[in-house]
Each structure stands twice: as C-alpha cells, then as structure tokens.
Motif scaffolding. Structure first.
Motif, PDB file in Angstrom:
ATOM      1  N   TRP A  62     140.861 109.215  70.193  1.00 60.56           N
ATOM      2  CA  TRP A  62     139.824 110.246  70.142  1.00 60.56           C
ATOM      3  C   TRP A  62     140.063 111.214  68.990  1.00 60.56           C
ATOM      4  O   TRP A  62     139.109 111.749  68.404  1.00 60.56           O
ATOM      5  CB  TRP A  62     139.780 110.996  71.471  1.00 60.56           C
ATOM      6  CG  TRP A  62     138.713 112.046  71.554  1.00 60.56           C
ATOM      7  CD1 TRP A  62     137.388 111.879  71.295  1.00 60.56           C
ATOM      8  CD2 TRP A  62     138.885 113.420  71.927  1.00 60.56           C
ATOM      9  NE1 TRP A  62     136.706 113.067  71.492  1.00 60.56           N
ATOM     10  CE2 TRP A  62     137.601 114.014  71.883  1.00 60.56           C
ATOM     11  CE3 TRP A  62     139.986 114.183  72.314  1.00 60.56           C
ATOM     12  CZ2 TRP A  62     137.403 115.359  72.198  1.00 60.56           C
ATOM     13  CZ3 TRP A  62     139.784 115.510  72.637  1.00 60.56           C
ATOM     14  CH2 TRP A  62     138.517 116.089  72.575  1.00 60.56           C
ATOM     15  N   ASP A  63     141.299 111.421  68.640  1.00 58.84           N
ATOM     16  CA  ASP A  63     141.641 112.272  67.508  1.00 58.84           C
ATOM     17  C   ASP A  63     140.955 111.773  66.241  1.00 58.84           C
ATOM     18  O   ASP A  63     140.658 112.548  65.327  1.00 58.84           O
ATOM     19  CB  ASP A  63     143.161 112.285  67.328  1.00 58.84           C
ATOM     20  CG  ASP A  63     143.612 113.329  66.334  1.00 58.84           C
ATOM     21  OD1 ASP A  63     142.941 114.371  66.216  1.00 58.84           O
ATOM     22  OD2 ASP A  63     144.640 113.106  65.668  1.00 58.84           O
ATOM     23  N   ARG A  69     142.929 118.473  70.857  1.00 61.68           N
ATOM     24  CA  ARG A  69     142.431 117.111  70.735  1.00 61.68           C
ATOM     25  C   ARG A  69     143.544 116.076  70.796  1.00 61.68           C
ATOM     26  O   ARG A  69     143.355 114.983  71.338  1.00 61.68           O
ATOM     27  CB  ARG A  69     141.656 116.988  69.418  1.00 61.68           C
ATOM     28  CG  ARG A  69     140.881 115.701  69.259  1.00 61.68           C
ATOM     29  CD  ARG A  69     139.996 115.783  68.043  1.00 61.68           C
ATOM     30  NE  ARG A  69     140.751 115.975  66.806  1.00 61.68           N
ATOM     31  CZ  ARG A  69     140.193 116.310  65.647  1.00 61.68           C
ATOM     32  NH1 ARG A  69     138.893 116.522  65.583  1.00 61.68           N
ATOM     33  NH2 ARG A  69     140.934 116.461  64.562  1.00 61.68           N
ATOM     34  N   ALA A  70     144.696 116.391  70.252  1.00 63.42           N
ATOM     35  CA  ALA A  70     145.779 115.406  70.205  1.00 63.42           C
ATOM     36  C   ALA A  70     147.136 115.979  70.586  1.00 63.42           C
ATOM     37  O   ALA A  70     147.885 115.368  71.345  1.00 63.42           O
ATOM     38  CB  ALA A  70     145.857 114.782  68.806  1.00 63.42           C
ATOM     39  N   THR A  96     147.301 107.087  78.377  1.00 61.99           N
ATOM     40  CA  THR A  96     146.677 108.400  78.186  1.00 61.99           C
ATOM     41  C   THR A  96     146.917 108.915  76.771  1.00 61.99           C
ATOM     42  O   THR A  96     146.004 109.445  76.123  1.00 61.99           O
ATOM     43  CB  THR A  96     147.239 109.416  79.201  1.00 61.99           C
ATOM     44  OG1 THR A  96     147.019 108.929  80.527  1.00 61.99           O
ATOM     45  CG2 THR A  96     146.575 110.773  79.026  1.00 61.99           C
ATOM     46  N   PHE A 116     143.949 109.634  73.653  1.00 59.47           N
ATOM     47  CA  PHE A 116     143.730 110.878  72.914  1.00 59.47           C
ATOM     48  C   PHE A 116     144.038 110.721  71.430  1.00 59.47           C
ATOM     49  O   PHE A 116     143.415 111.394  70.593  1.00 59.47           O
ATOM     50  CB  PHE A 116     144.556 112.011  73.528  1.00 59.47           C
ATOM     51  CG  PHE A 116     143.934 112.583  74.766  1.00 59.47           C
ATOM     52  CD1 PHE A 116     142.872 113.467  74.682  1.00 59.47           C
ATOM     53  CD2 PHE A 116     144.382 112.213  76.030  1.00 59.47           C
ATOM     54  CE1 PHE A 116     142.277 113.995  75.826  1.00 59.47           C
ATOM     55  CE2 PHE A 116     143.791 112.723  77.176  1.00 59.47           C
ATOM     56  CZ  PHE A 116     142.738 113.611  77.081  1.00 59.47           C
ATOM     57  N   PRO A 125     147.512 116.947  74.632  1.00 59.25           N
ATOM     58  CA  PRO A 125     147.496 115.772  75.517  1.00 59.25           C
ATOM     59  C   PRO A 125     148.685 114.844  75.330  1.00 59.25           C
ATOM     60  O   PRO A 125     149.248 114.343  76.308  1.00 59.25           O
ATOM     61  CB  PRO A 125     146.184 115.065  75.141  1.00 59.25           C
ATOM     62  CG  PRO A 125     145.324 116.129  74.572  1.00 59.25           C
ATOM     63  CD  PRO A 125     146.267 117.044  73.860  1.00 59.25           C
TER      64      PRO A 125
END
Length: 237
Positions: free
Chosen positions: A176-177, A138-139, A169, A173, A142
């Motif tokens: 999103w984390d 998840r993190a 980018t 992420f 990326p």
C-alpha cells in the motif's frame, strides 16, 4: 484473481523499470541505499548474535540438545537477518527513499498518460515534509507494529501462526505504501485512501508476496513504485 494480479503488476513494473533509464537509475539508487543500511544493521545484529541467543537459551553442556541448540542458532540468524532487512528498509525509506519513490511514480505516470497530472505542490520543502508525514501512518507504524507482534509471538505456543499473520500484515502495508503514492500526491483524504486498501486487500497481498523472499525482496521493493503506479492508473481508468 486479485492475488495473481498483484504479483503480475509487481513483475510488470520491474520489467518497465529495467527498460526505462530514469526508472532504472532511481531504482538502483534506492536499492543501494537500502542495501547499505541492511549490511550495517545485519553486521551489528550478527555481532551481538551470541548474546541474543544466550538470552533465549543457554548452550547445553552435552547430549543431543547441542544439535538442537545449533539448529536454533541458525534459525535465529536467518530471523534476525530478516528483521535487519525490514528495519533497514524503514530507515532508508523515511529519510531518503520516500522522495525517490514519488519521483519514480511521477515518471511512470507521465509514461502511461503522456503527461503528469498536476497537483498543488507548494515549495519543495513543504512537499518533502508532506511525503514524510504520509509515510509514517502508511508504512512505518504498521510495519513496526507487525515486527513487535512477531517478536512477542516467539514467546507463545502459536508463534508460527502469529509470525505468518504479522508478516502478511507487514507486506500488505508495504504494498500500500506504493499504491498510495498517487492519491497521497493528489492530496486525497486519508479515509478515502485507506478504504481503497480495504477494497483491494487481496491485490496488495499478491503485490507484497515478493517482499517475503530474502534477498529478492530488496530488488522488488526498489522498483515497486512503478508496478503500483501502473495498477492505480489502470484501476482509475
């Protein structure tokens, strides 16, 4: 519109955390953990600064190139400090902060809904490893890939464009984390969660913009689970 919503929810989460004692304490704890690793890594990087610079460009003996060399030296220091912050965040995140983030999200969820949505937790040990397992794709991966692309981009003529793309980018992420905390805790399938990111990409860019501001990025990252949880709950409703 989603871009500004992302910025708004990040600020909204920070405001809620500052007036909620439990969230404030957890955010401060996370802040100091990341700050500690940042100072240690920044110190090591700056200690080897001259050696790193000499690998890129040896100091000219005289002329106006010396001034350019000094400017490059300062830019390299800022760039290395930024990398140190990101690496510090990843180290602290994987070994210490992922559990704090989930706890902050659960507290926020309880504040908004009046209750915490139950989930299959199992033992605390298994749940802790579940959180770490979610954190890697998840993190960690990326952001590491983004850093590698950024470093490789320094060697090409279009390095400014590559650096911008890789930075965006990385913050997507990182955002999103935080928005993925509730779905991961509820054991939603990974493909469903990654689709959520794709459908709300502009929001995540807006939410992560503050992560690009040196110094302030540590503060916003520390309290980001609150704003991200607020967004997900609003989106769900």
């Amino acid at each position: 519109m989603d871009l500004f919503d992302g910025m708004k929810y990040n600020i909204k989460g920070l405001a809620l955390a500052l007036k909620t004692p439990k969230l404030l304490i957890l955010g401060i704890l996370r802040f100091f953990i990341v700050l500690f690793f940042t100072l240690v890594l920044s110190g090591l990087i700056l200690y080897w600064h001259d050696e790193i610079l000499l690998m890129i460009w040896k100091m000219p003996e005289s002329g106006w190139l010396i001034y350019i060399w000094k400017a490059v030296s300062w830019l390299l220091s800022i760039f290395l400090a930024g990398i140190a912050m990101v690496l510090s965040y990843l180290i602290a995140q994987l070994f210490f902060c992922v559990f704090i983030m989930d706890y902050m999200s659960r507290i926020t969820e309880k504040i908004i809904l009046g209750r915490e949505v139950p989930f299959e937790q199992g033992s605390w040990v298994s749940f802790f490893f579940h959180l770490i397992k979610q954190e890697i794709p998840r993190a960690i991966i990326p952001v590491v890939i983004s850093l590698i692309i950024m470093l490789l981009g320094l060697m090409t003529p279009i390095s400014p464009i590559i650096i911008i793309i890789s930075s965006v980018t990385a913050v997507v992420f990182l955002a999103w984390d935080n928005t993925d905390l509730i779905p991961a805790r509820r054991m939603d399938p990974f493909n469903v969660r990654i689709k959520f990111l794709g459908k709300n990409l502009m929001f995540h860019i807006g939410f992560g913009i503050f992560f690009l501001i040196p110094g302030l990025n540590i503060l916003f990252l520390s309290f980001a689970p609150v704003g991200a949880t607020l967004y997900y709950l609003d989106k769900e409703q």
